[in-house]
Scaffold this motif. Sequence first.
Motif, PDB file in Angstrom:
ATOM      1  N   PHE A 141      -7.540  16.008  -3.755  1.00 51.71           N
ATOM      2  CA  PHE A 141      -7.775  14.613  -3.391  1.00 51.71           C
ATOM      3  C   PHE A 141      -6.527  14.011  -2.769  1.00 51.71           C
ATOM      4  CE2 PHE A 141      -5.988  13.800  -7.639  1.00 51.71           C
ATOM      5  CZ  PHE A 141      -5.182  12.690  -7.417  1.00 51.71           C
ATOM      6  N   ALA A 142      -6.771  13.019  -1.925  1.00 49.14           N
ATOM      7  CA  ALA A 142      -5.712  12.205  -1.320  1.00 49.14           C
ATOM      8  C   ALA A 142      -6.191  10.762  -1.348  1.00 49.14           C
ATOM      9  CB  ALA A 142      -5.432  12.643   0.111  1.00 49.14           C
ATOM     10  N   SER A 143      -5.259   9.839  -1.553  1.00 48.08           N
ATOM     11  CA  SER A 143      -5.675   8.433  -1.642  1.00 48.08           C
ATOM     12  C   SER A 143      -4.531   7.515  -1.271  1.00 48.08           C
ATOM     13  CB  SER A 143      -6.172   8.096  -3.052  1.00 48.08           C
ATOM     14  OG  SER A 143      -5.093   7.935  -3.957  1.00 48.08           O
ATOM     15  N   VAL A 144      -4.888   6.268  -0.988  1.00 49.37           N
ATOM     16  CA  VAL A 144      -3.915   5.188  -0.840  1.00 49.37           C
ATOM     17  C   VAL A 144      -4.352   4.052  -1.758  1.00 49.37           C
ATOM     18  CG1 VAL A 144      -3.073   5.711   1.464  1.00 49.37           C
ATOM     19  CG2 VAL A 144      -5.146   4.362   1.206  1.00 49.37           C
ATOM     20  N   ARG A 145      -3.360   3.387  -2.321  1.00 49.51           N
ATOM     21  CA  ARG A 145      -3.628   2.400  -3.374  1.00 49.51           C
ATOM     22  C   ARG A 145      -2.648   1.246  -3.238  1.00 49.51           C
ATOM     23  NH1 ARG A 145      -3.530   4.315  -9.744  1.00 49.51           N
ATOM     24  NH2 ARG A 145      -3.208   2.287 -10.740  1.00 49.51           N
ATOM     25  N   THR A 146      -3.062   0.068  -3.685  1.00 46.88           N
ATOM     26  CA  THR A 146      -2.141  -1.071  -3.709  1.00 46.88           C
ATOM     27  C   THR A 146      -1.322  -1.036  -4.985  1.00 46.88           C
ATOM     28  OG1 THR A 146      -3.647  -2.575  -4.863  1.00 46.88           O
ATOM     29  CG2 THR A 146      -3.783  -2.518  -2.453  1.00 46.88           C
TER      30      THR A 146
ATOM     31  N   TRP B 181       0.837  -1.197   0.000  1.00 44.62           N
ATOM     32  CA  TRP B 181       0.000   0.000   0.000  1.00 44.62           C
ATOM     33  C   TRP B 181       0.878   1.256   0.000  1.00 44.62           C
ATOM     34  CZ3 TRP B 181      -5.361   0.335  -0.138  1.00 44.62           C
ATOM     35  CH2 TRP B 181      -6.061  -0.866   0.000  1.00 44.62           C
ATOM     36  N   GLY B 182       0.438   2.262  -0.766  1.00 46.77           N
ATOM     37  CA  GLY B 182       1.166   3.525  -0.799  1.00 46.77           C
ATOM     38  C   GLY B 182       0.240   4.679  -1.141  1.00 46.77           C
ATOM     39  N   ALA B 183       0.708   5.897  -0.903  1.00 40.47           N
ATOM     40  CA  ALA B 183      -0.112   7.085  -1.128  1.00 40.47           C
ATOM     41  C   ALA B 183      -0.056   7.527  -2.583  1.00 40.47           C
ATOM     42  CB  ALA B 183       0.370   8.224  -0.228  1.00 40.47           C
ATOM     43  N   VAL B 184      -1.205   7.913  -3.120  1.00 40.39           N
ATOM     44  CA  VAL B 184      -1.308   8.548  -4.442  1.00 40.39           C
ATOM     45  C   VAL B 184      -2.165   9.797  -4.244  1.00 40.39           C
ATOM     46  CG1 VAL B 184      -2.001   8.331  -6.843  1.00 40.39           C
ATOM     47  CG2 VAL B 184      -1.205   6.317  -5.607  1.00 40.39           C
TER      48      VAL B 184
ATOM     49  N   GLU C 133      -1.008   9.326   4.028  1.00 41.34           N
ATOM     50  CA  GLU C 133      -0.190   8.151   4.296  1.00 41.34           C
ATOM     51  C   GLU C 133      -1.093   7.040   4.811  1.00 41.34           C
ATOM     52  OE1 GLU C 133       2.563   8.626   7.511  1.00 41.34           O
ATOM     53  OE2 GLU C 133       1.089   9.628   8.798  1.00 41.34           O
ATOM     54  N   ILE C 134      -0.564   5.841   4.805  1.00 41.55           N
ATOM     55  CA  ILE C 134      -1.258   4.717   5.428  1.00 41.55           C
ATOM     56  C   ILE C 134      -0.319   4.120   6.458  1.00 41.55           C
ATOM     57  CG2 ILE C 134      -0.541   3.091   3.604  1.00 41.55           C
ATOM     58  CD1 ILE C 134      -3.281   1.669   4.057  1.00 41.55           C
ATOM     59  N   ARG C 135      -0.829   3.991   7.681  1.00 43.09           N
ATOM     60  CA  ARG C 135      -0.060   3.402   8.773  1.00 43.09           C
ATOM     61  C   ARG C 135      -0.861   2.269   9.380  1.00 43.09           C
ATOM     62  NH1 ARG C 135       0.474   6.945  13.058  1.00 43.09           N
ATOM     63  NH2 ARG C 135      -0.842   8.601  12.195  1.00 43.09           N
TER      64      ARG C 135
ATOM     65  N   LEU D 136      -6.523  -2.084  -5.617  1.00 45.26           N
ATOM     66  CA  LEU D 136      -7.581  -1.469  -4.824  1.00 45.26           C
ATOM     67  C   LEU D 136      -7.126  -0.079  -4.411  1.00 45.26           C
ATOM     68  CD1 LEU D 136      -8.006  -4.634  -4.535  1.00 45.26           C
ATOM     69  CD2 LEU D 136      -8.986  -4.143  -2.302  1.00 45.26           C
ATOM     70  N   GLN D 137      -8.096   0.805  -4.150  1.00 48.14           N
ATOM     71  CA  GLN D 137      -7.750   2.182  -3.786  1.00 48.14           C
ATOM     72  C   GLN D 137      -8.843   2.785  -2.923  1.00 48.14           C
ATOM     73  OE1 GLN D 137      -7.054   4.598  -7.241  1.00 48.14           O
ATOM     74  NE2 GLN D 137      -6.170   6.299  -6.094  1.00 48.14           N
ATOM     75  N   LEU D 138      -8.442   3.603  -1.942  1.00 50.25           N
ATOM     76  CA  LEU D 138      -9.330   4.412  -1.121  1.00 50.25           C
ATOM     77  C   LEU D 138      -8.986   5.874  -1.339  1.00 50.25           C
ATOM     78  CD1 LEU D 138      -9.135   2.289   2.126  1.00 50.25           C
ATOM     79  CD2 LEU D 138     -11.268   2.783   0.899  1.00 50.25           C
ATOM     80  N   MET D 139     -10.007   6.736  -1.429  1.00 53.11           N
ATOM     81  CA  MET D 139      -9.759   8.127  -1.776  1.00 53.11           C
ATOM     82  C   MET D 139     -10.712   9.068  -1.038  1.00 53.11           C
ATOM     83  SD  MET D 139      -9.997   9.977  -5.553  1.00 53.11           S
ATOM     84  CE  MET D 139      -8.512   9.181  -6.192  1.00 53.11           C
TER      85      MET D 139
END
Length: 494
Positions: free
Chosen positions: A236-241, A199-202, A214-216, A326-329
Motif C-alpha cells: 500500500f501507498a498513501s498520503v495523509r494530513t 500533507w505527507g506520505a504514509v 508522494e504528493i505534489r 484525511l487520507q487517500l490510499m
Amino acid sequence: MTEKNRAGWDAGRFIRTLAYFEAIPGWSWLKQILPGVADKPENYLSGGKQVGVILVAGATGGVGKRVVQRLLERGYQVRSLVRDKDKASSILGDVETYVGDITQPETLTPEMMANVRAVICCTAVRVQPVGGDTPGREKYNQGVKFYQPEIVGDTPERVEYLGVKNLVQAAAQYWQQNPSGEKIVFDFSQPTPQLQQIWGAVDDVVMGGVSQSEIRFVEGTALFTGNVSTANSGGFASVRTKNFTSPLDLSGYEGVTLRVRGDGKRYKFFLRTESSWDGMAYSYSFDTVANEWITVRIPFNQLTAVFRAKTISDAPAIDTSKIRSLQLMLSKFEYNGELNPQFSPGGFVLQVESISAYGSAKPQFLLVSSAGVTRPNRPGINLEEEPPAVRLNDQLGGILTWKWRGEEAVRESGVPYTIIRPCALTEEPGIQPLVFDQGDNIKGKVSRDSIAELCVRVVEQPQDGNLTFEVKADPNYGAFAANWQNLLARLKRD
C-alpha cells in the motif's frame, strides 16, 4: 522481518515518516529540546477554517470585535464586514475584510457572501453620553452610572431597520441561489504554503514494505503518485494530513465529495476522528476511470469503520464534528483479507482537484438585538421602572422601535435565524452565568464578553428552528458552561 527483507527496507524513511507526523514516542518532549523541530504554526491546519466562512457585520464594535476574536481562536474562517478597512486592521489585525455598508445595499454583493455559512450581525447605531464618552466616565460603560445619551452618526431607522433588512436580504438571496450547501474543505487549485505542509506520505515502509509515494501540487491539483510494491509483505501507498490543530467540524453535512482523475485503479478514502497514529478510521473504496475527471460522492452513512484493513463491527457511527485527519490510499487489500479487484503493483497516478462537504447543513443568520424592543408604548408599562433605552426611546430616534422592525425583517426573510436580545451591555471582563427569558420582560445587564461567547456557541449548534430570546447575567445562576445549552433547549421556537 528476515534479513533478506530487511535489506530492502529503508529504516531512515520509516523514521522520517514517524517524525513528520509526530508519531515517535516522546516526540512532544524531544521537539522542545532539539533545535529546528519546534512547532511552526504555518505547518498546522485548523479544521474549523476549512468549511465555510462566518461573516461578522459590525466587526469593529464592542460585541463584534469580541465575536471575531473568539471565532478565530476556535479556528473558524472569518470575514469581517466593515466600512473602514484601516480601522478594521487596527482593531482586528490580519482578518479577511470586506468593505461595505449595510445602509447601502449595492455594496452587499454576492462576493461578500461567497462561501458564507453563517452571518452574525452585531451592527448598531452609535450611542454615547452627551458631550462624548470622555475619560472619567468608565462607570457608564459598566452600566452603573447614567449619563444622558445621544445618537451619533446614522439614524436608528437606517442602521437598525433598513441596514439589517438589506443584510438579511443579501444573505437570503445568496443562500437561495446556492441551496446545495456544498463547502470546500480542500481546494488544490490554489495551494497555499500551509496546505502544502500538512500533507505527507504514509507508505507500507511503516510495516516493513518498500512502496513509495508522494504528493505534489501541479496544474491546480494535488498529484498523488508513486510506485506500490508487494515486496516484504507490503502493498500500500498513501498520503495523509497531519492532525488538525482543531477538529474539522462537518456536522450537519451528509458526506464528502472528491473531484479526481485517476488511472482506472480502486482507491480508498479515510476520515479519522482519533488523533492517535495507528487508530480506528472510517473508510470508503472508490473506482476511478482512466484519464477522466469524475466526482466521487461519499455519504457518511456508507463509511466502514476499520483498524488497518480489518472492519470493526461494533464501532460507533462516525462523529462528523471531530474529524482529525484525511487520507487517500492505494492498497492491494480491500477488507478482512479480501483483495482489491482493481489493484496491480507498479506506478499509479491520482489527481485531486478538491475535497468538499455536501448535504443539508443549514445557513444561519444571528442578530444581536436588544431587550426592551417591544416595550415602548406597550400597555401596562411603567416607564419609571424601565431601563433608560425604553424611557428615552423617542428621544433616541425610536432606537428600540427600529430594532424591533429589524427583527421583523429577519423573521420575514425566510432564512434560519436566532435573535439574541441582551439587557444593558457592559465592559465587565469575563464570561458570566446567564439567564434566558422570552416575552421581553427581564431587566438587568450583561457583559459584551458574555454575549460574544454566546453568539459563537449558538452559531456552532445545528439549527432546528427559529428562535428569539432575552438574556442577562446572574452571578447566582451557576457557571456559563453548565447552563447555557440547557437554557436554550427550554426555549420556545418562534
